[in-house]
Design a protein around this motif. Structure first.
Motif, short mmCIF file in Angstrom:
data_model
loop_
_atom_site.label_atom_id
_atom_site.label_comp_id
_atom_site.label_asym_id
_atom_site.label_seq_id
_atom_site.Cartn_x
_atom_site.Cartn_y
_atom_site.Cartn_z
N LEU A 1 46.10 43.26 39.54
CA LEU A 1 44.92 42.83 38.96
C LEU A 1 43.67 43.95 39.48
O LEU A 1 42.65 44.03 38.75
CB LEU A 1 44.77 41.49 39.76
CG LEU A 1 43.25 40.85 39.34
CD1 LEU A 1 42.77 40.45 37.98
CD2 LEU A 1 43.11 39.53 40.38
N VAL A 2 43.93 44.49 40.67
CA VAL A 2 42.93 45.47 41.21
C VAL A 2 42.73 46.78 39.90
O VAL A 2 41.57 47.11 39.78
CB VAL A 2 42.93 45.85 42.39
CG1 VAL A 2 44.00 46.69 42.55
CG2 VAL A 2 41.79 46.60 43.05
N ASP A 3 43.85 46.95 39.51
CA ASP A 3 43.87 48.14 38.61
C ASP A 3 43.30 47.74 37.27
O ASP A 3 42.43 48.47 36.78
CB ASP A 3 45.20 48.52 38.07
CG ASP A 3 46.03 49.40 39.25
OD1 ASP A 3 45.40 49.92 40.18
OD2 ASP A 3 47.25 49.38 39.23
N THR B 1 41.29 32.65 47.94
CA THR B 1 41.18 33.85 47.73
C THR B 1 42.63 34.62 47.46
O THR B 1 43.46 33.97 47.90
CB THR B 1 40.69 34.35 48.97
OG1 THR B 1 41.34 33.87 50.09
CG2 THR B 1 39.28 34.05 49.34
N ILE B 2 42.57 35.51 46.93
CA ILE B 2 43.94 36.35 46.90
C ILE B 2 43.49 38.01 46.80
O ILE B 2 42.50 38.32 46.99
CB ILE B 2 44.50 36.04 45.35
CG1 ILE B 2 43.59 36.61 44.32
CG2 ILE B 2 44.78 34.60 45.17
CD1 ILE B 2 44.39 36.83 42.87
N SER B 3 44.73 38.44 47.39
CA SER B 3 44.51 40.17 47.42
C SER B 3 44.89 40.70 46.09
O SER B 3 45.76 40.54 45.65
CB SER B 3 45.66 40.50 48.48
OG SER B 3 45.56 42.06 48.69
N SER B 4 43.76 41.07 45.40
CA SER B 4 44.36 41.73 44.00
C SER B 4 44.86 42.94 43.95
O SER B 4 45.71 43.41 42.80
CB SER B 4 42.61 41.71 43.12
OG SER B 4 42.00 42.92 43.91
N CYS B 5 45.16 43.53 45.30
CA CYS B 5 45.92 44.84 44.97
C CYS B 5 47.27 44.44 44.99
O CYS B 5 48.36 45.22 44.56
CB CYS B 5 45.56 45.66 46.27
SG CYS B 5 46.30 44.96 47.85
N LEU B 6 47.88 43.31 45.50
CA LEU B 6 49.23 42.82 45.27
C LEU B 6 49.52 41.82 44.01
O LEU B 6 50.77 41.57 43.71
CB LEU B 6 49.35 42.06 46.62
CG LEU B 6 49.23 42.67 47.83
CD1 LEU B 6 49.94 41.98 49.08
CD2 LEU B 6 50.13 43.84 47.92
N THR B 7 48.40 41.00 43.40
CA THR B 7 48.49 40.20 42.52
C THR B 7 48.74 40.96 41.09
O THR B 7 47.93 41.79 40.72
CB THR B 7 47.32 39.34 42.53
OG1 THR B 7 47.24 38.68 43.76
CG2 THR B 7 47.43 38.28 41.22
N LEU B 8 50.02 40.59 40.41
CA LEU B 8 50.06 41.15 39.05
C LEU B 8 49.24 40.45 37.97
O LEU B 8 48.83 39.19 38.04
CB LEU B 8 51.55 40.88 38.62
CG LEU B 8 52.55 41.71 39.56
CD1 LEU B 8 53.98 41.36 39.25
CD2 LEU B 8 52.28 43.40 39.61
N LEU B 9 48.63 41.46 37.07
CA LEU B 9 47.71 41.00 35.87
C LEU B 9 48.49 39.73 35.27
O LEU B 9 47.59 38.78 35.08
CB LEU B 9 47.34 42.02 35.27
CG LEU B 9 46.34 41.46 33.96
CD1 LEU B 9 44.97 41.21 34.46
CD2 LEU B 9 46.32 42.85 33.19
#
Length: 1377
Positions: A45-47, A88-96
């Protein structure tokens, strides 16, 4: 039969035609639809947010879910219940792909400069709670989420407030990291929303002024309306409609599948035949720990969160069953609902310490268990569930369901890819009433951070069924289960030998002692585990804590039934239970001056709200130019070796790779140079030979940062060491082989007085004592980053996150072999520097520029955290040897000191460090001083300046010497400190001209004032009483002075007035969070206000904008370092403004004569433009040689409490008084003082920057390197900024604040040493009955939990029990006689 088959196939085909082909989700209310066929399922998600949307508020810092910079709010809608769930979630771990049907809200989504900032943003700004600002958007989202969920309750909060409590506010940001602020203002900003807090009790802010009544304060607070979430709308209506009409996804058509049943999942696994190229996905949080998973190329991703069997929650009288895909947060919520089962509540409490909130919100219990079972993850969850007797349901590849105890499941071979963990069953153990027995259950963990976000050194959970013995003379253990984990073993381990021994035994000290002996043989960490002795001792500690209260011979059973679960047995509790963490509190005493208004006022930092909303632009936020390429560094893993070849694994070029840049690509006329240093230039790339692990060998370029990072990890370097000398990896080896750097004479240090005479006058001597220091990593939240864009005529524009743009400029020009006017370096702001964005930023920018020049395409890089930690070096390790002479009253007469510094491979700024060491060391009057420093060259990454370089070690060396003298004389250490404080004459002798005039020496005044300010002397007695009455907790209190010399440097500035009267200020000082732009802006307003037109200085302030640094616009920029750039830049701007005022005065005079009335600023500027007055002035501030150095003073007092059994340290209180002269902005200086102190706290107590035997950094992630967090700072943190009057040679009488306060963190270390000393004295009484016996010990830096426990005694429990048993025997013997 054939007909039915045809009908089935037709229906299936029809379903496929109607099946879902795209993902639909919302970001900040905007609809996004992506074709599944176009998506790489491994995209995070962060990407996506950072590369495919305009929402750059989401920052990437660690990529591991460990820092909170990338936190976003995820909202899910349940159409059956009609409710929206926000978390809240960590967007660097969450897949789009996993956010299909969800809504994402970022910090700029719930407020921004265009539609208006949210109250969260405005309060963060008003509480001065942002410095570099890189972490602030993530903090904002965490606060916003906490408010949103607190106000969903049925009871509406009081107007203007939230249902959030102060305690919840503290926890709201406990998982977020910040390196700048020290956390206190962030917590206060969040607390300001809580109804149970008085705003007047919070820290310094722009809303609450002295003397204001409550109504006035609340009126100034940015309005918070708990219903505003409806306006913000975290889940848009259009998405609700789409969810209700949602079609299923064709699981076979795309690489991302979302089966809705176990049978469908099994069908997919059958098709893939259990291939390892299939990844089952729920929270995907495992990739934070097992980062290699991100590099694997999976053919299919299967999202298992929509399978009902995996998300079930079943509760009955027998217990709780949780589906494997239930998140840890949901599991905590479910277990907490079982109020009548204390064991489940304790499990929930322990689970709250797993990871952090935004990881728990997506991480699943099944994923945690599978990581432990397949990969030996050091899980807390498996340990406590094994102790609870949990069972798991497994579906095998043959569709057969099997049930195992969790204990048995963990011991089995790794679960096959086609098998599936379905659920976990936790039994409800209630107090057993049969025969008056009761169930006891406790969980334990020892970790660097009390609230979690850190792996445990050891965790444990114990259950026991106990009852009174038949003779009613003790408590018998009928059954027990003792489980230990995370201590360096494959899985949670039951201490079966100890269990068998204890069952049936009546508990006594002798029994417990024997059980401990068995335990030590059973709980043995695997070879290679860090701190194995400490971990084993923790196992003993926890067993002792659990059973010790049961050994009392006077145990009585009040009601005939022991109280089940709560351990409230009528027994003497010798081990104090861990108390609930006290709430954070603080006070600040700050003087805002009016003399040079707005200078001297604590105004809010310009751009603070922009930082909070995430709109402030950092280098990696700049939109990627067309055809942009991305780079990743390839570094050596060997300390000294030939580079034979560079290739990829399996000789296959990874996806997206465009090329590899090495020294061979340096253009003709260019040089292989990566830095332009003060003493020498370093290589950009290793050439034929790599000289240290971590040295940059090449720069891999790819079509995305993700592909570049993955490919760099797939590089294989062939090394050869034949014929090479062994590498030098220690200071001793460097000295032995004369591998040394020269230190220029002015920087070598200087003697003071006659050392021989001083030693002769001494009545006592301590000879050859040693002190060692390790390194420290900067841990800026924004890692190294740069963007290089080729321009016409062989020019290059480079955006660099650097503290010294001019040096970056020179480096790039030298590397490319072009004139410096072909290069332009632009820096707007830096996301934290601390010295690491100085020399170490140069090779990053140079590599991008070189690649861009070669490929004639823009090239950028954002260095991943691991590479950054491995390649940047950090603080200088050193070894110190000293001899000291002193009199019986503690007055020191002579100090002879030798320092060995590890500079690493090259000089960098290392020759400057000895000067810092000696300067800070000379805070005391040593009588006579001999100081010698040796700079060692080793085959390790070059060390560089880290905040307070050399000074922090020098200041601590002074304290260690004072402590040793006090111990030698058996005199209170505070008295030794006081007797050795400088008089002004001795200060002048040691520091010469930089000592300034006598009134500037405020340290003795600060020393006395802090005693009054903090109640220091009264609290010492309280500490003494506490230690006398507490066996397992000891307190210490200490105050230390700091003396910190700084130097002013030449600094350019420019001020221009535009036609509408707005003002542009340009300086080469870089805003890195220290408030430079704020102070410069205040100075410009004050100085231009001297023209005394009708516009006040406060009004002028709003017209001023400080702009980014540009090396072609302004030259001779020096560097942003050493704590004085803000004041030097302010002075440069003042000179410019004086020039403008001089030019404008004739215009003003003429206007007054012409109009006969006051002249406004805008009218004045309009007239000046008509007269073609030059309204742009440049200057170069040049400090006078005689006054370019000066000394800063401060005193810090800290009180700590240590847990003798675990080594945990709690900082109960810290008081600081710091002399800022006349502060240019007391709010900014307060933030610098607190932030510096907390960073120093990390150095002295927490941060271990460790290398392996080849010199390669191994503490290279948030998992292994622990900076301070909300739960490790002082519980009470009080600061007073002294307004010390005139300092005629300073800028408006101001003084530095960025680095000096870091030295005061030594007060914590010294207080810990005092507490450890008390513990050791107590243990000595157990050993030999000799109370008061004392031996000196050197407590290492950092004094981590394992260090504190080791110095208290790893075998302290055994010694106590032996003493206790012997005491009882002695009493029995005396009675017999």
């Amino acid at each position: 039969m054939v007909e039915r088959k045809v009908i089935f196939e037709e229906k299936e085909e029809e379903a496929m035609m109607k099946s879902k082909t795209s993902l639909v989700f919302a970001i900040n209310g905007e609809r996004y639809e992506l074709e599944l066929s176009s998506i790489d399922p491994s995209t995070t998600l962060v990407d996506f947010l950072r590369n495919k949307t305009p929402f750059k508020s989401v920052k990437l810092s660690c990529g591991e879910g460990g820092c909170g910079a990338c936190v976003v709010l995820l909202s899910k809608y349940d159409p059956l219940l009609g409710k929206v769930e926000d978390f809240t979630i960590s967007s660097c771990l969450t897949l789009l792909c996993s956010i299909d049907g969800c809504s994402i809200t970022t910090s700029d989504g719930f407020g921004n400069s265009r539609v208006g900032f949210h109250a969260v943003h405005e309060r963060i700004a008003g509480f001065h709670a942002t410095q570099c600002g890189f972490c602030t958007p993530g903090m904002s989202v965490s606060m916003f989420s906490a408010l949103l969920n607190a106000d969903k309750s049925h009871h509406p909060p009081r107007s203007g407030f939230s249902n959030l409590t102060a305690a919840e506010a503290e926890k709201a940001v406990s998982g977020n990291l910040c390196r700048c602020t020290g956390y206190r203002p962030l917590v206060d900003a969040c607390k300001s929303f809580a109804a149970d807090v008085d705003i007047e009790d919070l820290g310094f802010n722009s809303f609450c002024k002295k003397g204001d009544n409550r109504g006035e304060v609340l009126g100034r607070l940015p309005c918070y309306d708990h219903t505003s979430s409806q306006v913000i709308c975290t889940f848009p209506e259009f998405l609700k409609k789409e969810i209700k009409n949602e079609m299923s996804l064709d699981s076979r058509k795309y690489r991302w599948s979302s089966p809705v049943s176990v049978s469908e999942l099994q069908g997919l696994l059958e098709v893939e035949n259990g291939s390892s190229s299939v990844k089952l996905v729920a929270g995907n949080t495992s990739t934070g720990y097992y980062k290699e998973e991100k590099e694997r190329k999976y053919e299919r991703f299967i999202d298992i969160r929509r399978i009902p069997e995996l998300t079930l929650v079943r509760k009955d009288e027998n217990g709780v069953e949780l589906g494997a895909s239930v998140t840890i947060s949901k599991a905590i919520e479910v277990l907490r609902e079982q109020e009548n089962v204390p064991m489940l509540a304790k499990i929930a409490t322990h689970m709250e310490k797993i990871a952090n909130r935004f990881v728990r919100n997506t991480g699943t219990i099944g994923g945690n268990i599978i990581m432990a079972q397949r990969k030996q993850f050091p899980s807390d969850l498996t340990t406590i569930l094994v102790a609870a007797g949990a069972a798991v349901k497994i579906m095998t590849n043959s569709s057969v369901q099997e049930e195992f105890t969790l204990e048995k499941f963990l011991e089995q071979p790794p679960l096959e890819a086609k098998s599936l963990l379905l659920s976990v069953q936790i039994p409800s153990w209630r107090p057993v009433k049969k025969n008056g027995s009761a169930l006891l259950f406790e969980t334990y963990r020892a970790a660097p951070r009390p609230l979690g976000n850190a792996l445990a050194f050891l965790n444990a959970a114990f259950s026991a069924e106990v009852s009174l013995s038949e003779a009613h003379d003790g408590i018998v253990v009928n059954d027990c289960r003792l489980v230990f984990g995370a201590y360096g073993t494959k899985h949670a381990h039951r201490a079966s030998n100890v269990e068998e021994f204890l069952i049936g035994k009546v508990m006594s000290d002798e029994v417990l002692m024997e059980a401990i002996g068995l335990l030590k043989d059973e709980i043995v960490p695997d070879k290679g585990t860090l701190n194995p002795g400490y971990r084993s001792s923790l196992a003993v500690t926890f067993l002792f804590e659990f059973f010790e209260s049961l050994t009392q011979t006077n145990a009585k059973n009040k009601n005939g039934l022991l109280n089940g679960g709560s351990k409230e047995i009528s027994l003497v509790q010798n081990v104090q239970p861990l108390k609930a963490e006290a709430m954070l509190s603080s006070s600040q005493q700050i003087v805002e001056t009016q003399e040079h208004t707005p200078v001297g006022k604590g105004i809010t930092k310009p751009g603070a709200s922009l930082q909070a909303s995430g709109e402030a632009v950092y280098v990696d936020d700049i939109p990627a130019p067309e055809n942009c390429l991305y780079g990743a560094f390839i570094y050596s893993t060997m300390p000294l070796a030939r580079i034979k070849s560079i290739k990829f694994k399996q000789n296959r070029v990874p996806e997206g790779v465009v090329g590899i840049i090495s020294y061979k690509d340096i253009p003709k006329g260019g040089k292989n140079m990566g830095t332009t240093g003060f003493f020498t230039s370093d290589l950009l790339f290793a050439e034929e030979i790599t000289h240290c692990a971590g040295q940059i060998i090449a720069f891999l370029v790819a079509d995305s940062q993700k592909h570049a990072d993955i490919a760099a990890n797939l590089v294989v370097i062939d090394y050869d060491t034949k014929g090479l000398e062994p590498p030098i990896l220690s200071l001793e080896e460097a000295v032995e082989k004369s591998s040394l750097f020269d230190i220029p004479p002015p920087l070598r240090g200087y003697p003071v007085g006659d050392i021989t005479k001083g030693m002769d006058e001494a009545e006592h001597k301590i000879l050859g004592s040693k002190i060692n220091f390790g390194s420290q990593y900067f841990f800026y939240m924004e890692t190294q980053t740069a963007l290089a864009v080729p321009d016409e005529d062989n020019c290059m524009v480079v955006y660099s996150s650097t503290q010294i743009p001019e040096f970056v400029h020179q480096t790039i020009a030298g590397c490319l072999g072009v004139p410096e006017n072909n290069v332009r370096v632009i820096t707007r702001r830096v996301g934290g520097g601390f010295g690491g964005k100085a020399i170490k930023a140069m090779p990053v920018a140079a590599a991008c520029a070189l690649a861009a020049s070669k490929m004639q395409r823009p090239v950028r890089t954002y260095v991943n955290r691991k590479t950054d930690m491995i390649t940047t070096g950090g603080r200088h390790p050193m070894k110190v040897t000293y001899s000291v002479g002193f009199k019986s009253n503690g007055k020191i007469t002579a100090l002879d000191i030798e320092v060995l510094l590890d500079a690493g491979l090259t000089e960098d700024v290392s020759p400057l460090i000895p000067k810092g060491i000696q300067g800070a060391l000379m805070k005391y009057d040593w009588g006579a001083l001999s100081f010698n420093a040796t700079l060692c060259k080793t085959n390790t990454v070059s060390r560089t300046a880290v905040r307070a370089p050399g000074d922090v070690q020098g200041s601590y060396i002074g304290e260690a010497i004072i402590e040793k003298v006090a111990s030698y004389l058996s005199v209170d250490v505070d008295e030794i400190r006081k007797v050795n404080l400088h008089t002004y004459d001795s200060l002048r002798l040691f520091h010469k001209v930089r000592a300034g005039d006598s009134p500037e020496y405020t340290l003795p005044f600060l020393w006395d004032k802090i005693a009054e300010f903090s109640g220091f002397n009264q609290r010492r007695k309280v500490v003494e009483d506490f230690n006398a009455s507490n066996k397992w907790r000891k307190r210490g209190i200490s105050r230390v002075p700091a003396v910190y010399a700084v130097s002013m440097r030449s600094t350019p500035g420019r001020v221009s007035v535009l036609s509408d009267g707005s003002i542009v200020v340009e300086v080469q000082g870089i805003e890195i969070g220290q408030g430079l732009w704020t102070k410069v802006k205040q100075m410009a307003a004050y100085s231009l206000g001297m023209i005394q037109c009708g516009t006040r200085s406060d009004e002028l302030l709003k017209k001023i904008r400080v702009i980014q640094s540009d090396t072609l616009s302004m030259v001779q920029g020096s560097m942003t370092a050493g704590s004085t750039t803000s004041e030097a830049s302010s002075e440069a701007v003042r000179i410019c403004c004086d020039g403008l005022v001089e030019r404008l005065l004739p215009v003003k005079t003429a206007l007054v004569e012409q109009t006969g009335g006051p002249v406004t600023w805008d009218n004045l500027i309009s007239q000046a433009y008509l007269q073609s007055v030059n309204l742009s002035v440049s200057s170069l501030y040049l400090p006078e040689d005689s006054t370019d150095e000066y000394i800063n003073y401060g005193v810090g007092a800290s009180e700590v409490e240590i847990n003798v059994l675990t080594g945990e340290t709690t900082i109960l209180r810290t008081d600081i008084i710091y002399d800022c002269g006349k502060s240019l902005n007391p709010a900014v200086d307060l933030g610098q003082i607190e932030g510096a102190f907390v960073q120093g706290l990390g150095f002295f107590m927490l941060e271990e920057f460790l290398m392996n035997s080849d010199g390669l950094v191994v503490t290279d992630s948030t998992w292994t390197y622990k900076i301070p967090t909300v739960d490790t700072i002082p519980r009470q943190f009080n600061v007073e900024i002294l307004n010390s009057g005139q300092h005629k040679n300073r800028v408006l009488s101001s003084k530095a604040s960025g680095e000096p306060p870091l030295l005061l963190a030594a007060s914590v270390h010294c207080a810990v040493r005092a507490a450890v000393k008390e513990a050791r004295k107590q243990i000595l009484t157990w050993n030999s009955n000799q109370p008061g016996t004392d031996t000196y010990f050197e407590l290492p830096v950092p004094a981590t939990m394992s260090v504190v426990k080791e110095f208290c005694g790893l075998d302290v429990v055994e010694k106590y029990l032996e003493w206790k048993i012997q005491q009882r025997k002695n009493i029995w013997y005396s009675l017999c006689l």
